[in-house]
Design an enzyme around this catalytic site. Structure first.
Site, PDB file in Angstrom:
ATOM      1  N   HIS A  47       0.840  -1.200   0.000  1.00 25.20           N
ATOM      2  CA  HIS A  47       0.000   0.000   0.000  1.00 25.20           C
ATOM      3  C   HIS A  47       0.878   1.254   0.000  1.00 25.20           C
ATOM      4  O   HIS A  47       0.681   2.177  -0.802  1.00 25.20           O
ATOM      5  CB  HIS A  47      -0.905  -0.043   1.237  1.00 25.20           C
ATOM      6  CG  HIS A  47      -1.731   1.178   1.465  1.00 25.20           C
ATOM      7  ND1 HIS A  47      -3.117   1.145   1.500  1.00 25.20           N
ATOM      8  CD2 HIS A  47      -1.399   2.473   1.729  1.00 25.20           C
ATOM      9  CE1 HIS A  47      -3.573   2.354   1.750  1.00 25.20           C
ATOM     10  NE2 HIS A  47      -2.544   3.186   1.896  1.00 25.20           N
ATOM     11  N   GLU A  48       1.855   1.292   0.911  1.00 23.19           N
ATOM     12  CA  GLU A  48       2.728   2.464   1.014  1.00 23.19           C
ATOM     13  C   GLU A  48       3.584   2.636  -0.236  1.00 23.19           C
ATOM     14  O   GLU A  48       3.844   3.765  -0.672  1.00 23.19           O
ATOM     15  CB  GLU A  48       3.620   2.352   2.252  1.00 23.19           C
ATOM     16  CG  GLU A  48       2.854   2.303   3.572  1.00 23.19           C
ATOM     17  CD  GLU A  48       1.877   3.454   3.716  1.00 23.19           C
ATOM     18  OE1 GLU A  48       2.336   4.612   3.803  1.00 23.19           O
ATOM     19  OE2 GLU A  48       0.652   3.210   3.713  1.00 23.19           O
ATOM     20  N   HIS A  75       2.163   4.681  -3.048  1.00 23.27           N
ATOM     21  CA  HIS A  75       2.186   6.139  -2.882  1.00 23.27           C
ATOM     22  C   HIS A  75       3.442   6.778  -3.475  1.00 23.27           C
ATOM     23  O   HIS A  75       3.461   7.983  -3.727  1.00 23.27           O
ATOM     24  CB  HIS A  75       2.133   6.504  -1.396  1.00 23.27           C
ATOM     25  CG  HIS A  75       0.820   6.272  -0.730  1.00 23.27           C
ATOM     26  ND1 HIS A  75      -0.387   6.592  -1.314  1.00 23.27           N
ATOM     27  CD2 HIS A  75       0.517   5.777   0.511  1.00 23.27           C
ATOM     28  CE1 HIS A  75      -1.374   6.291  -0.475  1.00 23.27           C
ATOM     29  NE2 HIS A  75      -0.850   5.799   0.627  1.00 23.27           N
ATOM     30  N   ASP A 112      -5.334   8.074  -0.894  1.00 23.21           N
ATOM     31  CA  ASP A 112      -6.082   7.233   0.042  1.00 23.21           C
ATOM     32  C   ASP A 112      -7.545   7.654   0.034  1.00 23.21           C
ATOM     33  O   ASP A 112      -8.007   8.390   0.902  1.00 23.21           O
ATOM     34  CB  ASP A 112      -5.514   7.354   1.461  1.00 23.21           C
ATOM     35  CG  ASP A 112      -4.220   6.602   1.653  1.00 23.21           C
ATOM     36  OD1 ASP A 112      -4.075   5.523   1.053  1.00 23.21           O
ATOM     37  OD2 ASP A 112      -3.354   7.090   2.397  1.00 23.21           O
TER      38      ASP A 112
END
Length: 412
Positions: A311-312, A315, A326
């Protein structure tokens, strides 16, 4: 024969396992309104009003109501969106306290005042347009469990910025970066030996998740892809696969890539698991990341350490541009996003990839099981019964590309 029977059962069930009917959140929802106004050179006040006829609880986190320097608004200059230089926090959405919600009865409002120069470089000054657009996650007024979402779009606020005054504003990201530079000069130097060992292993599993996501986006089930990303054309599938491949390339390098990891940050408070600073390709792993989640989880659509790290990574704009936002967390919410938000939502990628990689049957991991004909799995818990005894359990989302291959290339 046994494998053929399994395929028949799964084919019958799959039509309900991957529904096309997951409702997208409409951008015309009018239950919540957001009004922006200028209260200083770069100070903006946001007022969020419940226009519906029932009480709601609006999640403040990662929204225009958040005090954290997240992406509360977008700022445009000469029609072009300015670079976001703030931070994106990954929160534990299962254990939310009361104070991160604004409970609004019909007609009630909540407000937040913040400085847009915290997250955008406005030192050049001049006219800009400020807009907030996205999703509010909602809970029932008597609960802190996320139960829905509502789209919103604010008014367009015009501001003529004094660049000299704006340059004096200390950005939260800038202050944090100076502190990190004093402490961090190389990979994982602020982590304990145990955390370093854990994260090194997690980078490998993140590579595996990303590889699985890339394969599925390229050759996997169109129905499953559509559930997450709403479109199945090549213009959608190619950038999804490309982002996964870019992440795989980054995480496979371990300590020689673009992204730096740290285990120390003053912003690690409350429900925050990790913090992404895309501007300098920095990911902070907070202490609760290690205590609240397992490295991987056999539960379908569950959050684990590997999916958080993936997920990170989505970004990180220097890994694949643009970096994601998000908009929503969790399977039920990400599958309701419209196409333009889904393809730019971090958790959409994380959940899609995790579901494509890891599941169990006789506790056999996917990379092994996928090479064995007949070992085909299902979207939810599926006990296989033999002589009245459970002999195995599928506990991770079914790899539909495998089922598709066994069905002669047909899509579900």
């Amino acid at each position: 024969m046994f494998a053929t029977a399994i395929v028949a059962v799964l084919l019958a069930a799959a039509s309900s396992a991957f529904p096309h009917a997951a409702r997208e959140a409409s951008k015309d929802d009018a239950n919540v309104s957001v009004q922006l106004s200028a209260v200083g050179n770069t100070m903006v006040k946001a007022v969020v009003t419940n226009r519906g006829d029932e009480a709601i609880s609006v999640l403040r986190l990662n929204s225009v109501l958040d005090s954290f320097p997240c992406r509360r608004v977008d700022v445009y200059k000469e029609g072009k969106k300015m670079e976001f230089e703030g931070l994106l926090a990954h929160h534990d959405m299962q254990n939310l306290p009361d104070d991160v919600f604004a409970t609004l009865n019909p007609g009630d409002f909540a407000e937040n005042t913040f400085d847009i120069a915290e997250t955008v470089d406005l030192s050049a000054g001049g006219p800009v347009t400020v807009l907030s657009e996205g999703v509010f996650l909602l809970a029932r007024s008597d609960s802190t469990s996320i139960s829905g979402m509502v789209q919103y779009r604010s008014n367009e606020l015009k501001i003529d910025v004094d660049g000299v005054l704006a340059a004096k504003v200390e950005s939260a990201g800038g202050l944090r970066r100076r502190n990190l530079d004093k402490r961090t000069s190389f990979y994982l130097d602020t982590c304990t030996p145990a955390a370093m060992k854990n994260l090194t292993a997690l980078l490998k599993s993140t590579t595996d998740y990303a590889d699985a996501g890339a394969r599925a986006a390229t050759n996997g089930s169109l129905a499953t892809f559509e559930t997450f990303f709403k479109k199945t054309d090549l213009r959608t599938r190619r950038p999804v696969a490309s982002r996964f491949r870019a992440i795989s390339n980054e995480t496979s390098i371990i300590d020689g890539g673009i992204v730096r990891l740290t285990c120390s940050d003053d912003f690690c408070k409350g429900t925050i698991n990790a913090i992404a600073d895309s501007w300098i390709s920095f990911i902070t792993i907070c202490p609760r990341f290690f205590s609240a989640y397992p490295p991987t989880s056999p539960e379908c659509h569950a959050t684990d350490q590997t999916s958080i790290l993936l997920h990170e990574m989505t970004h990180m704009r220097h890994v694949y541009s643009p970096g994601t936002n998000d908009f929503a967390y969790g399977y039920d919410n990400v599958t309701k996003l419209p196409a333009d938000q889904a393809i730019n939502n971090a958790d959409t990628f994380a959940i899609y990839a995790a579901g494509k990689f890891f599941f169990f049957w006789f506790f056999v991991p996917y990379p092994i099981a996928s090479s064995i004909p007949g070992l085909i799995y299902f979207h939810r818990f599926l006990p296989w019964m033999l002589n009245g005894k459970v002999i195995g359990t599928c506990r991770r989302c079914m790899p539909t590309s495998l089922l598709r291959r066994h069905l002669g290339g047909k899509s579900l």
